[in-house]
Design an enzyme around this catalytic site. Structure first.
Site, short mmCIF file in Angstrom:
data_model
loop_
_atom_site.label_atom_id
_atom_site.label_comp_id
_atom_site.label_asym_id
_atom_site.label_seq_id
_atom_site.Cartn_x
_atom_site.Cartn_y
_atom_site.Cartn_z
N LYS A 1 0.84 -1.20 0.00
CA LYS A 1 0.00 0.00 0.00
C LYS A 1 0.88 1.26 0.00
CE LYS A 1 -4.04 1.92 2.45
NZ LYS A 1 -4.86 1.84 3.69
N SER B 1 -9.84 2.07 2.60
CA SER B 1 -8.93 2.75 1.71
C SER B 1 -8.00 1.83 0.93
CB SER B 1 -8.09 3.75 2.50
OG SER B 1 -7.26 3.07 3.44
N SER C 1 -10.00 -0.34 6.80
CA SER C 1 -9.39 -0.20 5.47
C SER C 1 -8.64 -1.44 4.98
CB SER C 1 -8.44 0.99 5.44
OG SER C 1 -9.17 2.19 5.43
#
Lengths: 99, 500
Positions: free
Chosen positions: B81, B156, B180
């Site tokens: 990420k 997210s 997330s």
């Protein structure tokens, strides 16, 4: 119950250093009002005697030995700077004309 | 020939170790897959072809010279990420504020992956600074759910879940502040784990809400997530909130759970997580999952956690408050974007213009919400009260875990919604995290494991398993047992992507 006016949003934006546009002031005023009205529900909970939690694990100061360690070099620290000069960050003027 | 992109991380590591294939071959096949399909799903913001192949070669060289593998995942590719710093590789957090920024240091998670011989393929898309549930808040455009590219892949960490579900990577790293990791896992039919707060170092994780942020493993199987958890977990002197305790034995628990026997395990069903706002197909899938757990020998009881209904409002005060403070660091002075510096403007004017230009709408909303909640006159009624509610939610968990070993619930109230459907309605977007937020507020571990497809739309549903702090292994055991009871992996039922 919160009721966020356009002027209050403008004040918040100023505090938060956000140069928001007029259109954004209108949009955000409505949205912040909706969100704050909803989250104000936390006030329904009787919690006068309840201690606040800032952090889920107990926090204590953590010390380490005061030893010299390799940090970033000057070049590495400046590599991402928007502007640099003579090995330093170059920033816009800090004081206003009248100061 | 076996399609290497369809194998699990555990299988790939074994084939690399026994020289049935090489780390370079495995890495190249994933890079090829990314080249082939990423235009359709947009999982990645940056692909590090050279770095990945270099790391893979180093693993192969070590094996050729007879060295033991650096870890049980040596040579396996991973999607990282874009909120974790990578030395020499761009890190944007999905924001224009950090476009082109190349960090001068590695996050501890990044460093541990490298030391373990895990091959970092690139950086995955995300909602800007991890604020969102759909990746639509990314400044670089949304990722698309491989099950239906008109739908969101969660957020997210939607880039990471997309990379897994599109078979672009067998492993990924996410960060979970309010769900997330788990919500993207649920809506893509993959596994996502939020470890106990402090279980994985936050050093080099660009801070959003520091008392809630937690990095964790994402994978297509429970065992793969456990293997990755043990690689990234453990104490880090560079993070003062890192827990100085051994990593819970999650791999052993995943292997034990795979036997499918849950005799003696007490499982609590959270009664607050159903009713209005829950999609009927999601609830039916959840009820079926509970019956499956019962069938494996678990004792099922209903547990009420009354304060969980206040978790969402408490979260949307605490989180924006911490956000407004953390994001003050983006001041256009030392790194990142700077605009309007034409020599006539003051530092403060440049700062305000830069933050206006560099931040998207959701980030600005949360900064202003936090500024409001922390301001004089409102602090006690908002931030102070939210912190007290946080205590009550933790007490609900404590009481529940006095009666049961783990708690279960649906991970999300609905399956993946359509791109654009909630983007103009922040409160509707926030509801996606209804079930995941309590575990962030209490710091306790929770994961999402696929529980099948919703009967009304054919989209994946997630089963959330929650455990007490530092007892992460309990949820792995239950999730692995549940996974073993299913007729193959849910993700293997995803259709082939249509690439233009």
């Amino acid at each position: 119950m919160p009721n966020i006016s356009r002027d209050e949003v403008a004040h918040l934006a100023k505090l938060a250093r956000l140069a928001v546009t007029d259109d954004e002031l209108d949009t955000f005023a409505g949205q912040l009002d909706t969100i704050l009205s909803s989250v104000a529900r936390v006030g329904e909970v009787a919690a006068d005697d309840i201690p606040p939690t800032s952090h889920s694990v107990p926090l204590t100061n953590v010390f380490r030995a005061d030893e010299v360690r390799q940090g970033l070099t000057q070049a590495e620290a400046l590599a991402g700077a928007p502007a640099a000069e003579d090995g330093r960050f170059r920033v816009p003027r800090i004081l206003g004309e009248e100061q | 020939m076996t399609d290497l992109t369809r194998l699990t991380a555990a299988e790939l590591a074994e084939k690399i170790r026994t020289k049935e294939t090489s780390a370079v071959e495995v890495t190249q096949s994933h890079l090829d897959r990314i080249n082939q399909v990423d235009s359709a799903v947009h999982a990645f913001l940056h692909i590090d072809t050279e770095g990945a192949l270099g790391a893979a070669r180093a693993v192969d060289d070590g094996i050729a010279s007879g060295q033991p593998p650096a870890s049980p995942l040596a040579g396996v590719p991973l999607a990282l990420k874009d909120v974790l710093t990578t030395k020499g590789v761009p890190t944007t957090c999905g924001s224009k504020m950090l476009e082109g920024w190349v960090p001068p240091y590695d996050a501890t998670v990044t460093a541990r992956l490298r030391a373990a011989g895990v091959v970092i393929l690139g950086k995955t898309n995300m909602d800007e600074f991890a604020m969102g549930s759909s990746t639509e808040n990314s400044a670089y455009g949304p990722s698309r759910n491989p099950w239906d590219t008109d739908r969101i892949p969660g957020g997210s960490g939607g880039g990471s879940s997309t990379a897994l579900a599109a078979f672009e990577a067998p492993l990924a790293i996410g960060t979970d502040t309010g769900g997330s990791i788990r919500q993207p896992g649920a809506v893509t039919g993959t596994v996502g784990v939020k470890p106990t707060y402090g279980g994985v170092s936050r050093y080099g994780l660009v801070a959003f809400s520091s008392s809630l942020d937690q990095a964790g493993p994402c994978a297509r199987t429970v065992l793969d997530a456990a293997l990755l958890h043990e690689v990234i977990g453990g104490h880090d002197p560079l993070d003062s909130t890192s827990i100085d305790a051994p990593v819970p034995p999650v791999v052993a628990a995943a292997r034990e759970g795979a036997s499918g026997d849950l005799t003696g395990v007490k499982i609590g069903v959270v009664t607050e997580f159903s009713g209005d706002g829950y999609q009927p197909g999601v609830l039916r899938s959840f009820e079926a999952a509970v019956e499956t757990l019962r069938g494996m020998g678990a004792a099922i009881v209903e547990v009420s956690c009354p304060n969980f209904t206040y978790a969402l409002p408490a979260y949307y005060l605490i989180n924006p408050s911490e956000c407004s403070s953390n994001l003050a660091r983006f001041d256009a002075m030392r790194y990142g974007l700077r605009v309007d510096d034409d020599g006539t403007r003051s530092a403060e004017e440049v700062m305000a213009a830069t933050r206006e230009a560099g931040f998207g709408a959701e980030v600005k909303r949360r900064i202003m919400l936090g500024t409001y909640a922390l301001s004089a006159g409102y602090y006690d009624a908002f931030y102070g009260q939210a912190q007290k509610v946080r205590t009550l939610i933790t007490r609900d968990f404590d009481a529940a875990f006095g009666k049961v070993d783990v708690l279960v619930s649906p991970t999300t109230p609905t399956t993946a919604f359509k791109i654009g459907e909630r983007v103009d309605d922040p409160m509707a977007m926030y509801l996606a995290d209804l079930c995941t937020i309590p575990a962030n507020l209490s710091g306790t571990p929770a994961l999402s494991v696929p529980s099948g497809l919703s009967d009304e739309d054919g989209l994946p549903v997630g089963l959330q398993v929650m455990a007490p702090a530092l007892q992460d292994q309990r949820m792995y055991r239950v999730a692995a047992a549940f996974e073993a009871s299913q007729d193959g992996l849910v993700i293997d039922r995803v259709g082939e992507l249509e690439v233009a």
